[in-house]
Design a protein around this motif. Structure first.
Motif, PDB file in Angstrom:
ATOM      1  N   MET A 184      -1.524  16.424  52.100  1.00  7.67           N
ATOM      2  CA  MET A 184      -1.108  15.305  51.249  1.00  7.67           C
ATOM      3  C   MET A 184      -0.536  14.160  52.088  1.00  7.67           C
ATOM      4  O   MET A 184      -0.844  12.991  51.858  1.00  7.67           O
ATOM      5  N   GLU A 188      -2.419  10.545  52.081  1.00  3.67           N
ATOM      6  CA  GLU A 188      -1.767   9.359  51.543  1.00  3.67           C
ATOM      7  C   GLU A 188      -1.162   8.507  52.651  1.00  3.67           C
ATOM      8  O   GLU A 188      -0.497   7.522  52.367  1.00  3.67           O
ATOM      9  N   LEU A 190       1.366   8.957  54.374  1.00  5.80           N
ATOM     10  CA  LEU A 190       2.798   8.805  54.152  1.00  5.80           C
ATOM     11  C   LEU A 190       3.501   8.763  55.494  1.00  5.80           C
ATOM     12  O   LEU A 190       3.162   9.489  56.411  1.00  5.80           O
ATOM     13  N   GLY A 265       8.542  14.833  44.740  1.00 10.35           N
ATOM     14  CA  GLY A 265       8.713  15.383  43.404  1.00 10.35           C
ATOM     15  C   GLY A 265       7.771  16.532  43.100  1.00 10.35           C
ATOM     16  O   GLY A 265       7.313  16.696  41.975  1.00 10.35           O
ATOM     17  N   LEU A 336       0.957  15.928  40.862  1.00  9.65           N
ATOM     18  CA  LEU A 336       1.128  14.481  40.837  1.00  9.65           C
ATOM     19  C   LEU A 336       2.576  14.128  41.128  1.00  9.65           C
ATOM     20  O   LEU A 336       3.479  14.613  40.468  1.00  9.65           O
ATOM     21  N   PRO A 337       2.781  13.270  42.095  1.00  5.00           N
ATOM     22  CA  PRO A 337       4.144  12.851  42.384  1.00  5.00           C
ATOM     23  C   PRO A 337       4.729  12.065  41.218  1.00  5.00           C
ATOM     24  O   PRO A 337       3.991  11.402  40.490  1.00  5.00           O
ATOM     25  N   ARG A 338       6.042  12.130  41.031  1.00  6.91           N
ATOM     26  CA  ARG A 338       6.630  11.467  39.872  1.00  6.91           C
ATOM     27  C   ARG A 338       7.230  10.106  40.238  1.00  6.91           C
ATOM     28  O   ARG A 338       7.277   9.724  41.398  1.00  6.91           O
TER      29      ARG A 338
END
Lengths: 340, 365
Positions: A184, A188, A190, A265, A336-338
């Motif tokens: 992930m 993304e 990140l 999250g 899914l991230p919040r």
């Protein structure tokens, strides 16, 4: 005629069944893969096997990015199918390899993936005996999809997801969530400055060591892939008709994975792994099995995380760090991230 | 274990147990505390904190999950924009919320382009990389997220990114809290005030609730002991028959809040009436894009069909969001409505009160 021979990307011609495809297979695929023989281009491989009970499985692999810290889609495709065989206590012997390649994939990337497949298969001592290559138009696949099927030889004892019994100890082979978080973060882009790597690994030698230590005491084995620990525990609870009580403070996790989950999250218990397993083991043999795991390079961080109980069949409960209990649910779907 | 257990400081665990003891010894009267913030609902459920409290102390979830309070009209507009071919840039938990025309996930499955972001700024990168496509960022969330959306809009203006716009449905927390306490059916004795929102707006934003309505308030952080500290402070106010805003999150929250972020919001947005799912339209409870940035307002860019009115069916999300009903009171809870196939938004978001109860406390339900 432009055959595209010199182009450095895959195009539809490579899946045409003609000269380009033969060249791709002969030059790029066969030399990189173990177990090739004159029969490689036959319509079907013939195999000889001694065991009277076989394990047979198939799995398809899609991941973005195709290459991530710790591995690539090729390593996953080999390890994933080997691990599915290993979870039934089988020794993996033969794999098939199906490639669905999207037009435009860089040849260099394909070579890298094939090289990983070859290396992973060689390291695990399995042969890739049959395969198939298709090329689909741009937009019809996500770079490359891989399917592998595998055949393994069963031993005397075949663990089952239906065989967990109250009193069994729940053991995991190491830290959780490494693969899912590494992918992930890579996907993304990140900016998390931590050394996050996929844990992708073939687990059959770890399983062999566990089964040798305990024989039939290993009731259930499950590799902790999509859905992570939460999914595996719930599947076992449902299939075996038992309850499970896990202890949050006992579940091994790298601090950076825990922190990344907090930031994003996500529940670390629902994040995927590709080189970890969960075992439900008769309590009387749990120490021996744990020692066998900890003596293996892929089980150094193995530990007991909980136990199988007769109460609340089908349900997994988690003892929180502050001593309360809550349900550990089967993950719902896409992670899914919040917002906050 | 060197001072930690499962990533938790032993001192935090001990403090939780100590606070549980202190709250029990205080022997408060029957007391209903609403946690306004969705992250608090999630953490309370995740750590089973209700199990540490005496029976007469009841925790209920409020309207503090941004996804859950997003009105059908907004969900409908967003899906229509996606269907018209714009790239939708959004935080992840909006993707599965079922609107009158389905969810963004449904639209994506039918070919729409929906990108999940971790930071609103990523939407500008999407816009730069797709100069021939419209990119619509969803401005969903409270005072916590609004400043970062504001900065994104002003950056887009600085770059003159004409293909970029924002569907703004931001909401403000204090007006919703006020709407709840003036409701004659309200049974809220105290508010556990949000943590992230309070870092922006400060404790002063809740003073009117304590002073004008006599509601005990405590601002809480997100660790289990942070939440227990705030509950203990509330119990102290109730026992002392007083009400004020206690700050139990002093390491992040100040009286005046983050004035820089407040200025960023004020530069781009104007306060406006807003429609909340379950609560209806609340005056001055939302933000709209101000005149200076109106070219970035997606509401001005798309011709949309009128919103489809829909029957909420058995879903009682509205009552749940107002603390009038528990998730388990809903006839659809856990049967027709689950996280896998949610009817109402409270079951979709990880912060939604129905999802929290379903995920963590099903057996008590």
């Amino acid at each position: 005629m432009n055959t595209g021979k010199n182009s450095e990307t895959i195009n539809l011609g490579h899946g045409s069944g003609g000269a380009m495809m033969q060249e791709l297979i002969a030059q790029e695929l066969l030399p990189a893969l173990p177990g090739q023989s004159p029969q490689a281009l036959e319509d079907a491989a013939t195999i000889s096997i001694a065991a009277d009970r076989l394990a047979f499985t198939t799995d398809s692999f899609t991941v973005q990015p195709l290459v991530f810290p710790g591995g690539d889609i090729g390593t996953l495709a080999v390890h994933g199918t080997i691990n599915d065989l290993a979870m039934r206590g089988a020794t993996p012997r033969f794999l098939s390899l199906g490639l669905i390649i999207e037009e435009g994939l860089a040849l260099a990337l394909l070579r890298q993936i094939i090289k990983s497949i070859g290396a992973a298969a060689r390291e695990a001592d399995v042969n890739i005996v049959t395969g198939d290559t298709k090329v689909v138009g741009h937009g019809s696949a996500d770079g490359i999809f891989i399917n592998t099927a595998g055949i393994g030889e069963c031993g005397a004892h075949v663990p089952s997801v239906t065989a967990a019994q109250p009193g069994d100890k729940a053991l995991v082979s190491g830290t959780l969530g490494d693969h899912g978080i590494a992918v992930m973060v890579a996907r993304e882009a990140l900016e998390i400055s931590a050394d996050l790597r996929s844990d992708t690994a073939a687990l059959h030698t770890l399983v062999a060591a566990m089964l040798e230590a305990s024989g039939e005491a290993v009731h259930t084995l499950r590799d902790l892939t999509r859905g992570g620990l939460a999914a595996a525990l719930n599947e076992i609870a449902a299939s075996s008709g038992v309850g499970v009580l896990a202890e949050a403070t006992a579940i091994p996790m790298r601090p950076e994975v825990g922190s990344a989950c907090e930031i994003l999250g996500l529940s670390p218990y629902a994040v995927a792994n590709e080189g970890k397993l969960l075992a439900m083991v008769d309590a009387a043999a749990a120490d021996e099995v744990l020692q066998a795991m900890q003596s293996h390079p892929l089980g150094r961080d193995a530990c007991v995380i909980g136990e199988v109980i007769s109460e609340s069949p089908g349900m997994v409960q988690l003892q929180t760090p502050i001593g309360t209990r809550r349900v550990l649910e089967l993950p719902a779907g896409e992670l899914l991230p919040r917002i906050c | 274990m060197g001072g930690t257990r499962g990533g938790f400081l032993v001192s935090v665990i001990a403090r939780c147990q100590e606070l549980a003891q202190l709250i029990a010894e205080a022997d408060p009267p029957p007391l209903t505390i609403m946690e306004v913030c969705g992250t608090h609902s999630h953490e309370i459920a995740r750590y089973g904190l209700a199990q540490l409290l005496p029976d007469q102390v009841r925790l209920i979830s409020g309207p503090g999950c941004p996804v859950c309070v997003t009105a059908d009209a907004d969900l409908d507009a967003i899906v229509q924009i996606a269907q018209q071919g714009a790239i939708i840039a959004t935080f992840g938990d909006m993707v599965r919320v079922p609107g009158p025309r389905g969810s963004l996930a449904d639209a994506r499955a039918a070919g729409a382009d929906v990108r999940v972001l971790y930071s609103p700024m990523q939407s500008l990168e999407v816009a730069r990389q797709n100069p021939d496509r419209e990119v619509v960022l969803l401005g969903i969330g409270f005072e916590t997220t609004a400043p970062s959306i504001a900065v994104t809009i002003s950056d887009a203006a600085g770059e003159d990114l004409k293909s970029f716009s924002v569907h703004c449905a931001h909401k403000l927390i204090p007006p919703a809290m006020a709407a709840l306490v003036v409701d004659p059916e309200c049974r809220i004795d105290a508010f556990l005030c949000p943590g992230h929102v309070s870092t922006i707006i400060g404790t002063q934003a809740y003073d009117f609730l304590a002073e004008d309505y006599g509601i005990a308030c405590a601002v809480a952080g997100f660790g289990p002991s942070d939440i227990m500290e705030a509950i203990y402070a509330i119990v102290g106010q109730i026992k002392g028959a007083t009400s004020y805003v206690h700050n139990a999150y002093t390491r992040a929250v100040q009286v005046l809040g983050n004035t820089v972020a407040q200025a960023q919001m004020a530069a781009v947005f104007e306060v406006a009436d807003a429609e909340w799912r379950g609560l209806g339209t609340i005056p001055a409870s939302g933000l709209r894009i101000g005149d200076e940035y109106t070219v970035f307002d997606a509401r001005n860019r798309y011709e949309l069909e009128p919103p489809i009115e829909r029957d909420p069916g058995p879903c009682i999300c509205g009552d749940v969001l107002q603390g009038k009903a528990l998730p388990t009171d809903c006839p659809a809870f856990g049967s027709a409505c689950t996280p896998q196939s949610p009817i109402g938004p409270c079951m979709v978001s990880s912060e939604g009160s129905c999802a929290a109860v379903f995920k963590y406390q099903r057996q008590q339900g």
